[in-house]
Design a protein around this motif. Structure first.
Motif, PDB file in Angstrom:
ATOM      1  N   ASP A  94       0.839  -1.206   0.000  1.00  0.00           N
ATOM      2  CA  ASP A  94       0.000   0.000   0.000  1.00  0.00           C
ATOM      3  C   ASP A  94       0.872   1.253   0.000  1.00  0.00           C
ATOM      4  O   ASP A  94       0.584   2.226  -0.707  1.00  0.00           O
ATOM      5  CB  ASP A  94      -0.920   0.038   1.232  1.00  0.00           C
ATOM      6  CG  ASP A  94      -2.022  -0.995   1.198  1.00  0.00           C
ATOM      7  OD1 ASP A  94      -2.511  -1.322   0.092  1.00  0.00           O
ATOM      8  OD2 ASP A  94      -2.400  -1.479   2.291  1.00  0.00           O
TER       9      ASP A  94
ATOM     10  N   ARG B 104       1.177   4.077  -3.060  1.00  0.00           N
ATOM     11  CA  ARG B 104       0.830   5.476  -2.827  1.00  0.00           C
ATOM     12  C   ARG B 104       1.994   6.443  -3.029  1.00  0.00           C
ATOM     13  O   ARG B 104       1.801   7.558  -3.506  1.00  0.00           O
ATOM     14  CB  ARG B 104       0.274   5.657  -1.417  1.00  0.00           C
ATOM     15  CG  ARG B 104      -1.110   5.101  -1.263  1.00  0.00           C
ATOM     16  CD  ARG B 104      -1.595   5.172   0.174  1.00  0.00           C
ATOM     17  NE  ARG B 104      -2.874   4.529   0.302  1.00  0.00           N
ATOM     18  CZ  ARG B 104      -4.041   5.143   0.144  1.00  0.00           C
ATOM     19  NH1 ARG B 104      -4.077   6.424  -0.106  1.00  0.00           N
ATOM     20  NH2 ARG B 104      -5.166   4.483   0.256  1.00  0.00           N
TER      21      ARG B 104
ATOM     22  N   GLN C 136     -10.574   4.431   4.466  1.00  0.00           N
ATOM     23  CA  GLN C 136     -10.066   5.613   5.162  1.00  0.00           C
ATOM     24  C   GLN C 136      -8.851   5.251   6.014  1.00  0.00           C
ATOM     25  O   GLN C 136      -7.877   6.001   6.067  1.00  0.00           O
ATOM     26  CB  GLN C 136     -11.135   6.202   6.092  1.00  0.00           C
ATOM     27  CG  GLN C 136     -12.341   6.772   5.400  1.00  0.00           C
ATOM     28  CD  GLN C 136     -13.530   6.772   6.355  1.00  0.00           C
ATOM     29  OE1 GLN C 136     -14.074   5.722   6.646  1.00  0.00           O
ATOM     30  NE2 GLN C 136     -13.903   7.947   6.816  1.00  0.00           N
TER      31      GLN C 136
ATOM     32  N   ARG D 116      -5.579   4.854   4.063  1.00  0.00           N
ATOM     33  CA  ARG D 116      -4.978   6.167   3.757  1.00  0.00           C
ATOM     34  C   ARG D 116      -4.354   6.790   4.991  1.00  0.00           C
ATOM     35  O   ARG D 116      -3.223   7.272   4.959  1.00  0.00           O
ATOM     36  CB  ARG D 116      -6.034   7.113   3.171  1.00  0.00           C
ATOM     37  CG  ARG D 116      -5.493   8.504   2.846  1.00  0.00           C
ATOM     38  CD  ARG D 116      -6.502   9.357   2.108  1.00  0.00           C
ATOM     39  NE  ARG D 116      -7.804   9.420   2.719  1.00  0.00           N
ATOM     40  CZ  ARG D 116      -8.158  10.311   3.676  1.00  0.00           C
ATOM     41  NH1 ARG D 116      -7.279  11.177   4.116  1.00  0.00           N
ATOM     42  NH2 ARG D 116      -9.380  10.309   4.160  1.00  0.00           N
TER      43      ARG D 116
ATOM     44  N   CYS E  84      -1.095   4.984   5.960  1.00  0.00           N
ATOM     45  CA  CYS E  84      -0.002   5.313   5.040  1.00  0.00           C
ATOM     46  C   CYS E  84       0.528   6.720   5.289  1.00  0.00           C
ATOM     47  O   CYS E  84       1.747   6.926   5.347  1.00  0.00           O
ATOM     48  CB  CYS E  84      -0.457   5.157   3.589  1.00  0.00           C
ATOM     49  SG  CYS E  84      -0.697   3.451   3.069  1.00  0.00           S
ATOM     50  N   ASP E  85      -0.361   7.672   5.466  1.00  0.00           N
ATOM     51  CA  ASP E  85       0.075   9.054   5.700  1.00  0.00           C
ATOM     52  C   ASP E  85       0.811   9.200   7.029  1.00  0.00           C
ATOM     53  O   ASP E  85       1.828   9.900   7.119  1.00  0.00           O
ATOM     54  CB  ASP E  85      -1.118  10.012   5.654  1.00  0.00           C
ATOM     55  CG  ASP E  85      -1.640  10.229   4.243  1.00  0.00           C
ATOM     56  OD1 ASP E  85      -0.919   9.913   3.275  1.00  0.00           O
ATOM     57  OD2 ASP E  85      -2.784  10.711   4.107  1.00  0.00           O
TER      58      ASP E  85
ATOM     59  N   ARG F  36      -0.405  16.205   5.059  1.00  0.00           N
ATOM     60  CA  ARG F  36      -1.205  14.963   5.002  1.00  0.00           C
ATOM     61  C   ARG F  36      -1.355  14.333   6.384  1.00  0.00           C
ATOM     62  O   ARG F  36      -2.411  13.816   6.730  1.00  0.00           O
ATOM     63  CB  ARG F  36      -0.581  13.973   4.021  1.00  0.00           C
ATOM     64  CG  ARG F  36      -0.713  14.427   2.567  1.00  0.00           C
ATOM     65  CD  ARG F  36       0.025  13.498   1.634  1.00  0.00           C
ATOM     66  NE  ARG F  36      -0.654  12.212   1.581  1.00  0.00           N
ATOM     67  CZ  ARG F  36      -1.130  11.664   0.477  1.00  0.00           C
ATOM     68  NH1 ARG F  36      -1.009  12.289  -0.683  1.00  0.00           N
ATOM     69  NH2 ARG F  36      -1.726  10.497   0.517  1.00  0.00           N
TER      70      ARG F  36
ATOM     71  N   ALA G 110      -4.929  13.739   8.322  1.00  0.00           N
ATOM     72  CA  ALA G 110      -5.318  12.438   8.888  1.00  0.00           C
ATOM     73  C   ALA G 110      -5.657  12.597  10.362  1.00  0.00           C
ATOM     74  O   ALA G 110      -6.648  12.039  10.854  1.00  0.00           O
ATOM     75  CB  ALA G 110      -4.195  11.417   8.696  1.00  0.00           C
TER      76      ALA G 110
END
Length: 165
Positions: free
Chosen positions: A8, A12, A81, A84, A87-88, A107, A111
């Motif tokens: 992932d 990204r 969600q 994301r 990952c952020d 980012r 988050a």
């Protein structure tokens, strides 16, 4: 259930950036162990917010995954969600320094705001295929949400403290 995987992160942010952040200059591959640690830290960070609304660990969203042999097959996946967010947050943890105007910091803060909104009940953690990602914690029943206290009102008067010196 892991909210995000090494793949992932690669999908990204690209392999080149992740090699630089995890393995350093001259490396040719992502240090998967280091990246897994950052993803685990990000998941723990997220659980601190999500755990105010859902029992942990989350069950996951039921996503259709039909195959020719099993046309009604499903798999449990984390809500998109959370992928994301994980990952952020993990990417932010990989950066030693990120100024407030840097995209990584922006980012991460986005988050963070979204997680706070979910924890405060101002936003929802949704499964796009329907259902809930886990068992919601009811704040209406004592012991599962807020702790309820009840105290009798006490008045201090000359009569009530008579005899104390």
């Amino acid at each position: 259930m892991k909210y995000a995987t090494v793949q992932d992160m690669v999908d990204r942010f690209g392999e080149r950036e992740l090699i630089q952040l995890t393995a350093g200059a001259g490396a040719v591959a992502v240090d998967a162990a280091k990246l897994e640690r950052m993803l685990a830290d990000a998941q723990a960070h997220i659980d601190g917010y999500v755990g105010k609304v859902f029992a942990l660990p989350l069950v996951g969203c039921v996503k259709p995954a039909p195959t020719p042999q099993a046309p009604t097959a499903t798999v449990l996946v984390p809500p998109p969600q959370l992928v994301r967010f994980a990952c952020d947050v993990a990417r932010y943890y990989l950066y030693d320094q990120a100024s407030p105007e840097h995209e990584v910091f922006v980012r991460f803060k986005a988050a963070q705001r979204d997680l706070e909104a979910i924890a405060d009940g101002k936003a929802v953690l949704a499964c796009p295929w329907g259902g809930e990602p886990g068992l919601q914690i009811s704040a209406a029943a004592p012991g599962e949400g807020e702790v309820m206290h009840s105290f009798a009102r006490r008045e201090i008067t000359n009569d009530s403290i008579a005899g104390y010196r």
